[in-house]
Design an enzyme around this catalytic site. Structure first.
Site, PDB file in Angstrom:
ATOM      1  N   PRO A 114       9.065  -4.374  -0.759  1.00 12.01           N
ATOM      2  CA  PRO A 114      10.326  -4.173  -0.044  1.00 12.01           C
ATOM      3  C   PRO A 114      10.159  -4.313   1.475  1.00 12.01           C
ATOM      4  O   PRO A 114       9.187  -3.804   2.031  1.00 12.01           O
ATOM      5  CB  PRO A 114      10.738  -2.737  -0.397  1.00 12.01           C
ATOM      6  CG  PRO A 114       9.837  -2.288  -1.481  1.00 12.01           C
ATOM      7  CD  PRO A 114       8.694  -3.224  -1.597  1.00 12.01           C
ATOM      8  N   ASP A 158      -1.999  -2.047   9.907  1.00 15.37           N
ATOM      9  CA  ASP A 158      -2.188  -2.047   8.448  1.00 15.37           C
ATOM     10  C   ASP A 158      -2.772  -3.353   7.913  1.00 15.37           C
ATOM     11  O   ASP A 158      -3.040  -3.462   6.716  1.00 15.37           O
ATOM     12  CB  ASP A 158      -0.849  -1.788   7.743  1.00 15.37           C
ATOM     13  CG  ASP A 158      -0.327  -0.380   7.978  1.00 15.37           C
ATOM     14  OD1 ASP A 158      -1.122   0.501   8.348  1.00 15.37           O
ATOM     15  OD2 ASP A 158       0.887  -0.167   7.787  1.00 15.37           O
ATOM     16  N   GLY A 182       4.842  -6.809   5.573  1.00 18.36           N
ATOM     17  CA  GLY A 182       4.566  -7.774   6.644  1.00 18.36           C
ATOM     18  C   GLY A 182       3.069  -7.881   6.892  1.00 18.36           C
ATOM     19  O   GLY A 182       2.533  -8.975   7.116  1.00 18.36           O
ATOM     20  N   ALA A 227      10.480  -3.671   5.319  1.00 17.89           N
ATOM     21  CA  ALA A 227      10.626  -2.452   6.124  1.00 17.89           C
ATOM     22  C   ALA A 227      10.703  -1.220   5.221  1.00 17.89           C
ATOM     23  O   ALA A 227      11.482  -0.298   5.442  1.00 17.89           O
ATOM     24  CB  ALA A 227      11.836  -2.537   7.058  1.00 17.89           C
ATOM     25  N   GLY A 228       9.884  -1.223   4.165  1.00 17.33           N
ATOM     26  CA  GLY A 228       9.918  -0.156   3.165  1.00 17.33           C
ATOM     27  C   GLY A 228       8.806   0.863   3.317  1.00 17.33           C
ATOM     28  O   GLY A 228       8.695   1.783   2.519  1.00 17.33           O
ATOM     29  N   GLY A 243       3.900  -1.789   3.964  1.00 19.24           N
ATOM     30  CA  GLY A 243       3.036  -2.785   4.600  1.00 19.24           C
ATOM     31  C   GLY A 243       3.229  -4.210   4.116  1.00 19.24           C
ATOM     32  O   GLY A 243       2.263  -4.974   4.055  1.00 19.24           O
ATOM     33  N   LYS A 268       0.830  -1.222   0.000  1.00 18.18           N
ATOM     34  CA  LYS A 268       0.000   0.000   0.000  1.00 18.18           C
ATOM     35  C   LYS A 268       0.858   1.264   0.000  1.00 18.18           C
ATOM     36  O   LYS A 268       2.019   1.247   0.389  1.00 18.18           O
ATOM     37  CB  LYS A 268      -0.927   0.017   1.216  1.00 18.18           C
ATOM     38  CG  LYS A 268      -0.241  -0.157   2.584  1.00 18.18           C
ATOM     39  CD  LYS A 268       0.378   1.091   3.196  1.00 18.18           C
ATOM     40  CE  LYS A 268       1.170   0.810   4.449  1.00 18.18           C
ATOM     41  NZ  LYS A 268       1.974   1.956   4.916  1.00 18.18           N
TER      42      LYS A 268
HETATM   43  P1  ATP Z   1       4.730  -0.900   8.382  1.00 21.23           P
HETATM   44  O1  ATP Z   1       3.503  -1.786   8.254  1.00 21.23           O
HETATM   45  O2  ATP Z   1       5.128  -0.645   9.797  1.00 21.23           O
HETATM   46  O3  ATP Z   1       4.722   0.307   7.501  1.00 21.23           O
HETATM   47  P2  ATP Z   1       6.834  -1.720   6.671  1.00 21.23           P
HETATM   48  O4  ATP Z   1       6.059  -1.838   5.430  1.00 21.23           O
HETATM   49  O5  ATP Z   1       7.731  -0.536   6.804  1.00 21.23           O
HETATM   50  O6  ATP Z   1       5.889  -1.826   7.909  1.00 21.23           O
HETATM   51  P3  ATP Z   1       7.433  -4.520   6.807  1.00 21.23           P
HETATM   52  O7  ATP Z   1       8.056  -5.052   5.570  1.00 21.23           O
HETATM   53  O8  ATP Z   1       6.012  -4.834   7.047  1.00 21.23           O
HETATM   54  O9  ATP Z   1       7.709  -2.972   6.874  1.00 21.23           O
HETATM   55  O10 ATP Z   1       8.324  -5.041   8.028  1.00 21.23           O
HETATM   56  C1  ATP Z   1       8.527  -4.356   9.221  1.00 21.23           C
HETATM   57  C2  ATP Z   1       9.287  -5.283  10.174  1.00 21.23           C
HETATM   58  O11 ATP Z   1       8.413  -6.323  10.565  1.00 21.23           O
HETATM   59  C3  ATP Z   1      10.483  -5.983   9.538  1.00 21.23           C
HETATM   60  O12 ATP Z   1      11.657  -5.293   9.779  1.00 21.23           O
HETATM   61  C4  ATP Z   1      10.483  -7.351  10.189  1.00 21.23           C
HETATM   62  O13 ATP Z   1      11.399  -7.379  11.275  1.00 21.23           O
HETATM   63  C5  ATP Z   1       9.099  -7.553  10.766  1.00 21.23           C
HETATM   64  N1  ATP Z   1       8.302  -8.622  10.127  1.00 21.23           N
HETATM   65  C6  ATP Z   1       7.540  -9.503  10.750  1.00 21.23           C
HETATM   66  N2  ATP Z   1       6.925 -10.333   9.898  1.00 21.23           N
HETATM   67  C7  ATP Z   1       7.288  -9.970   8.673  1.00 21.23           C
HETATM   68  C8  ATP Z   1       6.975 -10.450   7.371  1.00 21.23           C
HETATM   69  N3  ATP Z   1       6.169 -11.465   7.148  1.00 21.23           N
HETATM   70  N4  ATP Z   1       7.534  -9.811   6.341  1.00 21.23           N
HETATM   71  C9  ATP Z   1       8.360  -8.762   6.548  1.00 21.23           C
HETATM   72  N5  ATP Z   1       8.703  -8.294   7.760  1.00 21.23           N
HETATM   73  C10 ATP Z   1       8.176  -8.878   8.811  1.00 21.23           C
END
Ligand code: ATP
Length: 304
Positions: free
Chosen positions: A97, A139, A105, A99-100, A103, A11
């Site tokens: 990506p 999210d 995870g 932690a990009g 969302g 997203k």
């Molecule tokens: P946010 O939803 O906070 O914006 P994001 O999109 O920045 O998250 P994600 O790729 O969702 O980042 O990952 C955030 C952190 O969650 C990662 O650094 C990782 O340690 C942890 N994590 C737990 N489960 C997962 C998963 N299935 N895929 C990716 N990261 C995961």
């Protein structure tokens, strides 16, 4: 059943207003989400225990493979709530990506809920799945729902937003992710630094009506004028080099650019698909990892 394949989208927050930090440490937000065409694919197969493997077109080295993994937690939660006694193996192929700020995870968690529901024949209702999703992360409900939606509370109280047409984006991804809690802490510190003694009374955050109007009309020019992300200032302070990339995109044909969620992914809105292709070529030629995506796209659903 052999196995179930579910696909869930990443997203972009086209609008994200962040309110004050609450007593529980969370921030109240008002956001407009758009699901875009960068996907997580989750293949679920019957197993005695709960196991996971993670591969993909992005660097997956930062993804935990133990019970911290959001997809595994989703599967365990559904088993517990439904009384299902078996386990599952989740084969996750990431395109979002890590932690990009997109969302990824959360998309894995949403996909795992839908996949395990189908694999185990639970037939949970949408509202039951949404309620489990909210327990997993702010999210996750949106990744289940997809499309375009407004999120309030922590972002998990969703209402669908009317949207017409298609919006074309160019994403610029970074090799190294960013921690969402660190970015929120950076925003709190920034606000404390710039605070004056006489602060206006804080009100609950709200999505600007021009954003909703732009989404409803399918109008990228109006949406470009209304893009907002309160986390951007903190992200750019933590990663100053992103400022130049934002400028480059905005002077190379983008209608506007912004940090996606907590970053570091940057999202540039283009007038149409052709402009987005040209912009992607320019940004790639400048050495950045850029890709074309569009939105809105549907939420987590079974593919096979
Ligand atoms: P946010 O939803 O906070 O914006 P994001 O999109 O920045 O998250 P994600 O790729 O969702 O980042 O990952 C955030 C952190 O969650 C990662 O650094 C990782 O340690 C942890 N994590 C737990 N489960 C997962 C998963 N299935 N895929 C990716 N990261 C995961």
């Amino acid at each position: 059943m052999e196995g179930v394949h579910v696909r869930a989208p990443g997203k972009i927050n086209v609008f994200l207003e962040v309110g004050d930090v609450q007593d529980d440490g969370y921030h109240e937000v008002a956001t407009a989400y758009q699901a875009v065409s960068v996907f997580e694919d989750v293949f679920a197969t019957e197993a005695e225990d709960f196991t996971i493997s993670v591969t993909g077109s992005v660097d997956v080295s930062g993804v935990p493979l133990d019970d911290r993994n959001l997809a595994l937690r989703a599967a365990r939660l559904l088993a517990k709530e439904s009384g299902h006694t078996g386990g599952v193996h989740l084969d996750v192929r990431k395109g979002v990506p890590v932690a990009g700020g997109m969302g990824g995870g959360s998309a894995d968690a949403a996909a795992a809920l839908v996949a395990c529901d189908a694999l185990w024949g639970i037939e949970a209702s949408t509202s039951q799945l949404l309620q489990l999703a909210a327990q997993l992360g702010a999210d996750v409900p949106f990744s289940l729902m997809g499309g375009t939606a407004v999120g309030t509370g922590r972002g998990d109280q969703l209402s669908a937003a009317l949207a017409r047409g298609r919006f074309d984006w160019v994403l610029v991804t970074s090799d190294e992710g960013m921690s969402t809690p660190e970015v929120y802490a950076g925003l709190d510190a920034h606000r404390a630094r710039v605070a004056t003694d006489i602060m206006p009374a804080s009100r609950a955050p709200v999505v600007a009506s021009t954003v909703l109007q732009a989404l409803r009309a399918g109008d990228p020019v109006l949406l470009a004028e209304s893009l907002r992300n309160d986390l951007q200032v903190a992200t750019l302070q933590l990663r100053p080099a992103l400022t130049d990339v934002l400028l480059l995109g905005e002077t190379s044909g983008a209608l506007a650019g912004l940090v996606s969620g907590s970053g570091p992914t940057l999202a540039f809105l283009a007038a149409d698909e052709d402009d987005a292709l040209d912009l992607r070529i320019t940004l790639s030629a400048a050495g950045f990892h850029a890709l074309n995506v569009h939105g809105p796209v549907p939420g987590a659903r079974v593919v096979n």
